[in-house]
Design a protein around this motif. Sequence first.
Motif: not given
Length: 265
Positions: A218-220, A261-265
Amino acid sequence: MTVKQLSLPQLSDACVRFGVGGVGLWRAPVQAYGVDAAAKLVREAGLRVTTLCRGGFLTAVEPAARAAALADNRAAVDECVALGTDTLVMVSGGLPPGERDLGAARERVADALGELAPYAGERGVRLAIEPLHPMFASDRCVVSTLDQALALAERFPAGQVGVVVDTYHIWWDDRAPAAVARAGEEGRIHSFQLADWITPLPAGVLNGRGLIGDGAVDLRQWRERVDATGFTGPIEVELFNDDLWERDGEDLLRDVAERYVRHAL
């Protein structure tokens, strides 16, 4: 390393066109290109060198080997200065042949840091200890957890020695979130890196880092944990993956930026 199929000029040009403002460099391609030439290249491109990787490999027992490792790490610090980065990533090294004492190996790392930290500090360079997943403890890194990395770093001023928070290596450790918070409180998060965990691992396991969004991490959530410490430094994506290296480098770089941008920002 994420796009090692690109030459340094190609990488610099692509970063500028895709709006990537910083790049973490590795010593081998920089040395092959020429340290001063690489520094000029990225400076004229308007890029920030976020980190230089890597120093370390400080676990040798034999005096000549230890002296050679210390000399190489001092050279790495000097390369940081030339490139304009304040952070040298340190991978401690694995067990020397015939050795089985992990604790003793970590103490040799601490002894070496005791010699290197003042040298780096005088030159405005921070040493960032990177814990690697335990599967690398025998041959690559006897520091396997963020707690172990902090235990070493805390022997020295925070401005000289800190840690790397790399999601690939610590995502599995239920103690790591608290260690991230502690590292942030102490001002010791000197580098933050993202990579995903995908299985099955490849033969040799080293080149198995997954593209952001392809794996189990879960990078975000990890980015939010690091943000919560007040960390405002650069965030790197560092991937080792043979399949990714077969792709067009510019296409991969664009994909990495979009997935961040999609998975961490």
